[in-house]
Design a protein around this motif. Structure first.
Motif, short mmCIF file in Angstrom:
data_model
loop_
_atom_site.label_atom_id
_atom_site.label_comp_id
_atom_site.label_asym_id
_atom_site.label_seq_id
_atom_site.Cartn_x
_atom_site.Cartn_y
_atom_site.Cartn_z
N GLU A 91 45.11 33.22 37.53
CA GLU A 91 45.46 32.16 36.56
C GLU A 91 45.04 30.78 37.08
OE1 GLU A 91 49.62 33.04 35.82
OE2 GLU A 91 49.06 33.92 33.90
N GLU A 92 45.05 30.62 38.38
CA GLU A 92 44.63 29.32 38.94
C GLU A 92 43.17 29.01 38.65
OE1 GLU A 92 45.74 28.88 43.02
OE2 GLU A 92 47.85 29.18 42.51
N LYS A 93 42.38 30.04 38.37
CA LYS A 93 40.95 29.84 38.11
C LYS A 93 40.66 29.55 36.63
CE LYS A 93 39.48 33.30 41.51
NZ LYS A 93 38.65 34.50 41.66
N LEU A 94 41.65 29.70 35.76
CA LEU A 94 41.37 29.58 34.32
C LEU A 94 41.20 28.12 33.91
CD1 LEU A 94 43.87 32.17 32.78
CD2 LEU A 94 41.52 32.54 33.56
N THR A 95 40.25 27.87 33.03
CA THR A 95 40.02 26.52 32.51
C THR A 95 40.61 26.42 31.10
OG1 THR A 95 37.97 27.17 31.43
CG2 THR A 95 37.80 26.43 33.74
N ALA A 96 40.63 25.18 30.59
CA ALA A 96 41.11 24.96 29.21
C ALA A 96 40.25 25.75 28.22
CB ALA A 96 41.08 23.47 28.89
N GLU A 97 38.95 25.88 28.50
CA GLU A 97 38.05 26.63 27.61
C GLU A 97 38.41 28.13 27.63
OE1 GLU A 97 35.89 25.63 25.52
OE2 GLU A 97 34.53 27.32 25.16
N ASP A 98 38.70 28.68 28.81
CA ASP A 98 39.11 30.10 28.89
C ASP A 98 40.36 30.32 28.05
OD1 ASP A 98 37.12 30.68 30.83
OD2 ASP A 98 38.45 30.01 32.45
N VAL A 99 41.32 29.38 28.17
CA VAL A 99 42.59 29.52 27.44
C VAL A 99 42.35 29.41 25.92
CG1 VAL A 99 44.87 28.48 27.08
CG2 VAL A 99 43.99 28.78 29.40
N TRP A 423 35.75 36.07 30.65
CA TRP A 423 36.41 36.87 31.69
C TRP A 423 35.42 37.23 32.81
CZ3 TRP A 423 40.54 37.62 34.14
CH2 TRP A 423 40.80 38.78 34.88
N ALA A 424 34.18 37.53 32.45
CA ALA A 424 33.16 37.82 33.47
C ALA A 424 32.98 36.61 34.38
CB ALA A 424 31.85 38.22 32.80
N GLU A 425 33.00 35.42 33.76
CA GLU A 425 32.85 34.19 34.56
C GLU A 425 34.06 33.97 35.46
OE1 GLU A 425 30.18 31.92 31.15
OE2 GLU A 425 32.16 31.08 31.69
N VAL A 426 35.25 34.23 34.95
CA VAL A 426 36.47 34.05 35.76
C VAL A 426 36.39 34.94 37.00
CG1 VAL A 426 38.98 34.41 35.84
CG2 VAL A 426 37.92 33.42 33.80
N LEU A 427 35.96 36.16 36.83
CA LEU A 427 35.90 37.11 37.97
C LEU A 427 34.89 36.67 39.02
CD1 LEU A 427 36.17 40.56 36.16
CD2 LEU A 427 37.90 39.46 37.59
N ASN A 428 33.88 35.89 38.57
CA ASN A 428 32.84 35.44 39.52
C ASN A 428 33.15 34.07 40.14
OD1 ASN A 428 31.09 37.60 39.54
ND2 ASN A 428 30.29 37.03 37.52
N ARG A 429 34.26 33.43 39.72
CA ARG A 429 34.55 32.09 40.25
C ARG A 429 35.05 32.15 41.69
NH1 ARG A 429 37.27 30.08 34.88
NH2 ARG A 429 35.33 29.76 33.79
#
Ligand SMILES: [Zn+2]
Length: 429
Positions: A91-99, A423-429
């Motif tokens: 959750e710490e990696k999520l951006t406003a755009e992801d949300v 989600w693919a981007e979140v996993l790669n952050r």
């Protein structure tokens, strides 16, 4: 726009066991009649309701919409606390755009299962607010608090500013609540500040409480009190409208105590089962006179936002978990999923039942289904046999947001693609 639904089987949820065959008139945002038609009402559009059941749309009283991103992820952990330890770093990696993207997805899922109102507890609340406006449904957005007082004061002040333009353009479909996460993630001062803010602004106070045995045991070890007794002792539950999610582990004294406050317990049976938290004895809470609403919790601990499935599970559990022989009835579970949720959120005068003067939030359920034939008792059918895929058409504030299973306010295919990419981007952050 004037809409007329003719000859439907109507479950208005105004009186136990009441069903009738008749018409529903909608003028703009409001229901203008239920049952007997008005000959002077000239509709712009007439919908033949003869093969449909009409009922109030559902209220998901506890969720974390954007946790849909973490659906079917790290699912086999033994407890809530082990699972949270995996989820918090993501959750710490999520951006406003992801949300935003995940909120759009969640709203599609809500609409498809007949839900037009939800209570959310999550980060980046402006993203969820934007998705609510786009999706044409309602939302009570939680200003979500974690940790100590100072950071939360700043968070609330900033959220009020950021969310104000969204509230202004939502035509009454958006409200705010304050949502300290839990007693094991927020300080006493944070809780007291949240309750004060809710009182001052006439908002709902929403938190997780007594979800696991560990939470209760830890609270007793630290304070000498159970979680409800602790919140009452520090002055949090008094003179505020509160929604307490889970309440799986309450003592007899807790039940007596909660009855003295303006509290709704929000039952989230799927999440409680999946995280091995236990089964809340809802029939005994109802019997004690405490209001109970229904929620799905987030789609990462459920793993969907399907309120029909939630009604089904709540109904089944309500038959086996009993105190002094009390069992839940289908009508009680339907109330939990409609009017009790609306009342808990302070909008029981607007939605939650089908009545003249209320806003037109309703569903048409397709009864031409093998698993709904013969229908016999429609209340039993809705909680034991109906599927969310039987929801054909959904109205929110008089507007159609899904017709013949097609969500009108979003491009579902595009949203699914966007969320997969995010989600693919979140996993790669
Ligand atoms: Zn939750």
């Amino acid at each position: 726009m004037k809409l007329l639904i003719t000859n439907a089987l109507i479950i208005p949820m105004t009186k136990e066991g009441l069903s009738l065959r008749g018409d529903i008139g909608i003028d703009g945002k409001h229901i203008v009649f239920v049952g007997t038609g008005n000959p002077s009402f000239t509709a712009d559009r007439i919908i033949d309701g003869s093969s449909f059941l009409a009922m109030p749309s559902l209220v998901n009283a506890h969720t974390h919409l954007s946790m849909g991103l973490m659906r079917n992820y790290k699912d086999s952990l033994p407890t809530l606390h082990a699972w949270l330890a995996e989820i918090f770093p993501i959750e710490e990696k999520l951006t406003a755009e992801d949300v935003l993207l995940a909120s759009r997805l969640g709203i599609i899922e809500l609409i498809q299962s007949g839900c037009t109102m939800f209570t959310d507890m999550y980060f980046e609340p402006q993203s969820t607010a934007q998705a609510v406006i786009e999706g044409g449904i309602r939302g009570s957005i939680g200003v979500t608090l974690f940790g100590a007082l100072e950071e939360n004061k700043a968070r609330v002040e900033e959220s009020e500013k950021t969310l104000s333009p969204y509230l202004a353009q939502a035509e009454g479909r958006l409200t705010l609540n304050v949502a300290p996460h839990a007693i094991y993630t927020c300080t006493q001062e944070t809780y007291q500040y949240a309750a004060d803010w809710a009182r001052q602004h006439g908002r709902v106070f929403h938190t997780h409480l007594s979800e696991t045995k560990k939470e209760v045991d830890d609270c007793i070890a630290e304070t000498g009190m159970t979680p409800p007794a602790y919140l009452a002792k520090i002055g949090v539950l008094q003179e505020v409208k509160s929604m307490l999610a889970h309440c799986v582990h309450l003592t007899e004294e807790d039940i007596k105590l909660l009855k003295t406050f303006d509290t709704t317990i929000v039952h989230n049976p799927s999440s409680n089962l999946k995280l091995s938290s236990g089964i809340a004895p809802i029939a005994s809470y109802l019997n004690a006179g405490i209001s109970v609403a229904l929620g799905t919790d987030g789609a990462s601990s459920n793993n969907n936002l399907n309120m029909f499935e939630e009604m089904h599970i709540a109904s089944l559990l309500g038959r086996v978990v009993e105190t002094s022989g009390e069992k839940t009835t289908p009508y009680q579970v339907l109330e939990m999923a409609t009017k009790r949720g609306a009342e808990a959120l302070g909008i029981g005068d607007q939605i939650g039942t089908l009545e003249t003067g209320k806003e037109a939030d309703l569903l048409l359920i397709d009864l031409k289904k093998s698993h709904l034939t013969p229908l016999n008792d429609p209340f039993s059918a809705l909680v034991y046999a109906a599927q969310s895929s039987d929801v054909d058409t959904v109205f929110c504030q008089g507007k159609i947001v899904m017709e013949h299973r097609k969500v009108c306010t979003f491009d579902e295919g595009q949203v699914i693609e966007d969320v997969q990419r995010s989600w693919a981007e979140v996993l790669n952050r």
